[in-house]
Design an enzyme around this catalytic site. Structure first.
Site, short mmCIF file in Angstrom:
data_model
loop_
_atom_site.label_atom_id
_atom_site.label_comp_id
_atom_site.label_asym_id
_atom_site.label_seq_id
_atom_site.Cartn_x
_atom_site.Cartn_y
_atom_site.Cartn_z
CE LYS A 53 -3.76 -0.48 2.33
NZ LYS A 53 -4.50 -0.76 3.57
NE ARG A 102 -7.21 2.79 4.99
CZ ARG A 102 -7.76 2.65 3.80
NH1 ARG A 102 -7.02 2.77 2.72
NH2 ARG A 102 -9.01 2.36 3.67
N GLY A 154 -8.81 -7.59 4.53
CA GLY A 154 -9.59 -7.80 5.73
C GLY A 154 -8.81 -8.35 6.91
CG MET A 189 -3.11 -6.62 8.35
SD MET A 189 -2.41 -7.57 9.68
CE MET A 189 -1.26 -6.37 10.26
NE ARG A 245 -6.55 -4.36 -2.41
CZ ARG A 245 -7.10 -4.46 -1.23
NH1 ARG A 245 -6.37 -4.35 -0.15
NH2 ARG A 245 -8.38 -4.67 -1.07
CG HIS A 249 -14.73 -10.10 4.48
ND1 HIS A 249 -15.07 -11.39 4.87
CD2 HIS A 249 -13.42 -9.96 4.72
CE1 HIS A 249 -13.98 -11.98 5.34
NE2 HIS A 249 -12.96 -11.13 5.27
CB SER A 270 12.73 -40.21 -9.86
OG SER A 270 11.54 -39.54 -9.56
CB CYS A 288 8.07 -39.02 -8.77
SG CYS A 288 9.02 -40.18 -7.76
CE1 TYR A 338 10.42 -36.97 -13.69
CE2 TYR A 338 12.52 -37.03 -14.83
CZ TYR A 338 11.60 -37.62 -13.98
OH TYR A 338 11.86 -38.84 -13.43
C1 PEP Z 1 8.21 -40.67 -2.50
O1 PEP Z 1 8.61 -41.28 -1.52
O2 PEP Z 1 8.31 -39.43 -2.65
C2 PEP Z 1 7.50 -41.40 -3.58
C3 PEP Z 1 7.13 -40.77 -4.68
O3 PEP Z 1 7.19 -42.69 -3.36
P1 PEP Z 1 5.96 -43.17 -2.45
O4 PEP Z 1 5.13 -41.98 -2.16
O5 PEP Z 1 5.23 -44.20 -3.25
O6 PEP Z 1 6.68 -43.75 -1.27
#
Ligand code: PEP
Ligand code: MG
Length: 877
Positions: free
Chosen positions: A24, A94, A103, A105, A338, A456, A766, A833, A853
């Site tokens: 602000k 303010r 809403g 503060m 804002r 709000h 991974s 993963c 990835y």
């Molecule tokens: C993990 O451990 O992050 C994973 C992807 O394997 P899982 O969740 O199947 O143990």
């Protein structure tokens, strides 16, 4: 004593200083620079907030000295004097953090009034009603925000006085009424707090500034920060701004406007205003305001000036603006601007429109949509045929689109109680306030009787991506008795209702919903993300259906196929159990032979669904006891099926019992004990691959075989040797030229620390950040939620390390493994993963540390694609 500057006049700040003077404050400075009509003032910095907390919640004198000097400067600029009855300077106080927390503060208006000043103000404005109204508002706000005397205590007095006078609106009170009200307010203050209401304006100002700093730690603010990932260390700034008055009469007013429609993104200034009112009246939703276009009829010049300047701000900030303004006796002032909160639909439309009209480039467009917002497109809408049959019971403003269906609750406690029982709820209230935030977060949608599109409820709904219908005509809420009525119908606590936030229509009963589809602006926008991002986005999918869904959402491959999920299905679990209870290798091989064709056919379908995209298949991971029955009757049934005695089976189950199964006989350890398991899985993967490649010779696919839970290179090598021997034999027999990769998960801290060793035997890593988080913190991933909430409350951790990667600890291990792994094997392919792969803040981290990835559940794929594109822009080399 400190020489540091903690207080800045608006003329000294600009939009680049958000961290120091808050959003602000920075924008007030920037608007001043742009020459907009801004009531001038000064900002006490976020660093002063830090000092306040370091100093046991007190501001030191050297900061008060700077506040006093700035006050003198402000008196010069405005040509008014603080506490001078004949020429009083009054201010608003303010909050203003780095990012807006609507809403959260508290604000105090009309500060600087006392018995003498109010008399002077009445005289010089020739408007005693205005002067006394302002004073009573100040007493109410100050008592509430600074002294913690709740607003309803004052509302009771107001209601009593209305009853005595037989009036219903605040605007019907006379100046004399307000004078009487002021005395009653002060008496209440004295009775409750054992002291007089402060009359010294300086004392009022100091108290107000400290109260804003203190409100940074109130429970609402803490909750908002937690759900939005805002660190508590940021602190808030405080803005002290000279007052202008929207409550001076019929040529005065106040309003809120968006430079585009925040619900659907239409390029048209969209707002609301109230004549003869102060800002809080609009935002609190106490009176229902008029659409901004009406102002064009009442004060056409002011309206045009507002539209021109609003567009100027939008062009400058290159984003849709949310503006508060006041008109004092026909003169327009901007109180703040804002970036406006908007629905996901509006966010996309605004980003695409601004790019297509050459206002912004693609990168800027990508930054204008929050990754989490895309969630809205990925969730169900009302099923149209179900909607046709639905019973329409009322209508209000379409404040935030989407479909909500749930059971009626009337307050936060009821909402939480029902949601904890697994029920879906719709919160129905007269109006919402910041106290309701937690209940709003767990509800499917909100229905309010009062308030406009900027109330709000509406603002919070759009921010959270929830559906909201506000200002519903004829809705009467009786929270105490647990029912509401609308259109002659009565609904009780627990009854089902449905809301359509795009049309504002309220329906009785439960309405079926249908899944959302990707098209139009969404599709276009996502292709821009793909052009810019450098991180690939894969998906965690165990079935051909999941794989198809993920591809529709733009997944570039499968990063994790958990093979065990295939074994839980009814027609397979028997063979699996047979394998587990086997007494010897022959029996085990016999059982595995039954599983082989099923698994092979699953893989064929998955490869075909992915049409040549990479597919990472992980070997069996969970502890074996998870596949065995626990109920006595199920054990008996299984014993009969397997032709063994019940006692023997019970013994076998007992022998598989482990105290810490998550650290037990699982992952690659299973293949170390039972190499025939790895052999069967390799056969299924490679034979499926051979079959699919025969049918589709053009597929570029290379299966990626992933060995889980590795902690030592020799165990990886042991399993890998089985894989390679089995796979090469099959490929040789097929006489085809086929390739495959063997890699591992990094999910045990030891593997991360010895990544250089492991990388010699792995073609890819991974990161299994679920297990890596579990093992690094020593928190059970299944049970930690129970006590982690104490850690959030006590500020030991600010958020769930299983949801957002802990960059300092777990992230450090990822960084070490990336560095060591790449040094040992420059071709090493790197991904993640664990659940973190779909969390935008974690995606940014994975981009930064150089992964190739991320892989996440199908429904988070678009979110990860946008987060990856934003990271690429943020860290552009
Ligand atoms: C993990 O451990 O992050 C994973 C992807 O394997 P899982 O969740 O199947 O143990
Ligand atoms: Mg794991």
């Amino acid at each position: 004593m400190s020489n540091k500057k903690f207080v800045f006049m608006f003329s000294e700040t600009d939009e680049t200083m958000k961290n120091l003077v808050g959003g602000k404050g920075a924008n007030l400075g920037q608007m001043t620079k742009l020459g907009l009509p801004i009531p001038q003032g000064f900002t006490v910095s976020t660093e002063a907030c830090t000092v306040y907390y370091q100093n046991k919640e007190n501001l030191p004198d050297y900061i008060f000295d700077q506040i006093n000097s700035s006050l003198v400067e402000l008196e010069k600029i405005t040509n008014k004097k603080f506490g001078d009855p004949m020429n009083p300077l009054l201010v608003s106080v303010r909050s203003g953090a780095r990012v807006s927390m609507p809403g959260m503060m508290d604000t105090i208006l009309n500060l600087g009034l006392n018995e003498t000043v109010v008399k002077g103000l009445a005289e010089i404005t020739n408007n005693p009603r205005f002067a006394y109204d302002s004073y009573r508002r100040f007493i109410q706000m100050y008592s509430d925000v600074v002294m913690g005397l709740p607003k309803p205590r004052f509302e009771e007095i107001i209601d009593e006085m209305k009853e005595e006078r037989n009036i219903s609106l605040d605007t019907e009170f006379s100046a004399n009424d307000f004078q009487e009200m002021i005395q009653k307010f002060k008496a209440l203050y004295k009775k409750e707090l054992n002291e007089e209401f402060p009359s010294d304006p300086k004392k009022q100002l100091y108290g107000a500034i400290e109260a804003v700093f203190a409100s940074w730690e109130n429970p609402r603010a803490n909750y908002y920060r937690k759900i939005n990932g805002i660190p508590s260390s940021w602190g808030t700034a405080v803005n002290v701004q000279s007052m202008v008055y929207g409550n001076m009469g019929e040529t005065s007013g106040t309003g809120v406007a968006f430079t585009r429609n925040p619900a659907n993104g239409e390029d048209k200034v969209y707002g609301e205003f109230l004549l003869n009112a102060q800002g809080e009246d609009v935002v609190a939703g106490v009176r229902t305001p008029s659409p901004l276009a009406e102002l064009g009829k009442i004060m056409p010049d002011v309206y045009q000036q507002f539209i021109d300047l609003a567009k100027k701000l939008e062009n400058h900030f290159k984003d849709m603006q949310d503006i508060e303004f006041t008109i004092e006796n026909g003169i327009l002032y901007f109180l703040q601007t804002r970036s406006g909160k908007r629905t996901a639909h509006a966010a996309l439309k605004i980003a695409v429109d601004m790019f297509e009209t050459n206002m912004i480039d693609k990168e800027r467009a990508i930054m204008l949509v929050k990754p989490e917002q895309l969630d809205t497109f990925l969730h169900p809408q009302f099923d149209e045929s179900a909607l046709k049959k639905a019973k329409r019971i009322g209508e209000g403003l379409p404040a935030s689109p989407g479909a909500a269906t749930g059971q009626v609750v009337f307050n936060v406690e009821q909402a939480i109680e029902q949601v904890n029982k697994g029920n879906k709820v719709v919160l129905v209230r007269l109006e919402t306030s910041p106290e309701d935030i937690e209940g709003m977060h767990v509800s499917e949608g909100f229905l309010t009787a009062r308030g406009g599109m900027t109330s709000h409820a509406a603002v919070v709904a759009r921010g959270m991506g929830k559906c909201c219908v506000s200002g519903c005509h004829g809705l009467v809420v009786n929270e105490a008795k647990g029912f509401f009525t609308v259109g002659g119908e009565k609904y009780h606590l627990g009854d089902w209702i449905s809301l359509d936030g795009s049309t504002g229509i309220v329906y009785g009963g439960k309405i079926d919903t249908r899944p959302a589809t990707i098209s139009g602006d969404f599709e276009k926008f996502m292709t821009w993300c793909d052009e810019i991002k450098t991180l690939d986005v894969r998906t965690n999918a165990d079935t051909p259906n999941d794989a198809k869904q993920a591809r529709a959402f733009g997944a570039q491959g499968i990063g994790l196929c958990r093979t065990e999920h295939m074994f839980f299905e009814a027609d397979r679990i028997k063979a699996m159990r047979e394998m587990i209870v086997s007494e010897n290798i022959e029996q085990r091989k016999k059982a595995l032979a039954k599983l082989l064709p099923m698994q092979q056919s699953d893989f064929e379908q998955i490869y075909e669904a992915m049409e040549g995209m990479p597919v990472t298949i992980r070997y069996l991971d969970p502890p074996l006891h998870e596949f065995l029955p626990t109920q006595d009757s199920d054990i008996e049934e299984l014993a009969q099926e397997l032709g063994v005695s019940k006692e023997k089976l019970i013994d076998k189950i007992a022998s598989l019992h482990e105290f810490n199964p998550m650290m037990g006989h699982r992952g690659c350890r299973l293949s170390v004990s039972y190499p025939e398991l790895a052999e069967m899985q390799t056969t299924a993967i490679i034979q499926a691959y051979i079959n699919v490649m025969k049918r589709n010779p053009d597929y570029p696919a290379v299966p990626e075989i992933m060995i889980p839970l590795v902690g030592e290179v020799r165990e990886l090598k042991f399993v890998k040797d089985i894989v390679v021997e089995t796979a090469d034999k099959l490929i040789k027999e097929s006489k085809m030229d086929l390739k495959y990769l063997v890699g591992t998960m990094i999910e045990i801290p030891r593997a991360a620390l010895l990544a250089d060793e492991i990388a010699k035997e792995a073609e890819f890593f991974s990161f299994g950040t679920n297990d890596l988080t579990q093992m690094t913190f020593g928190f059970s991933r299944d049970d930690a939620g129970v006590f982690l909430k104490d850690y959030y409350e006590k500020r030991i951790y600010e958020n769930d390390p299983f949801a957002t990667i802990d960059q300092e600890g777990v992230g450090k291990l990822v960084e070490i493994a990336v560095k060591k792994g790449k040094e040992a094997n420059p071709h090493l392919h790197l991904g993640v993963c664990g659940e973190h792969g779909g969390d935008p803040r974690s995606v940014e981290f994975f981009h930064k540390v150089g992964l190739d990835y991320v892989s996440c559940s199908p429904f988070r794929v678009p979110i990860a694609r946008l987060a990856a594109a934003q990271s690429a822009i943020k860290y552009k080399k």
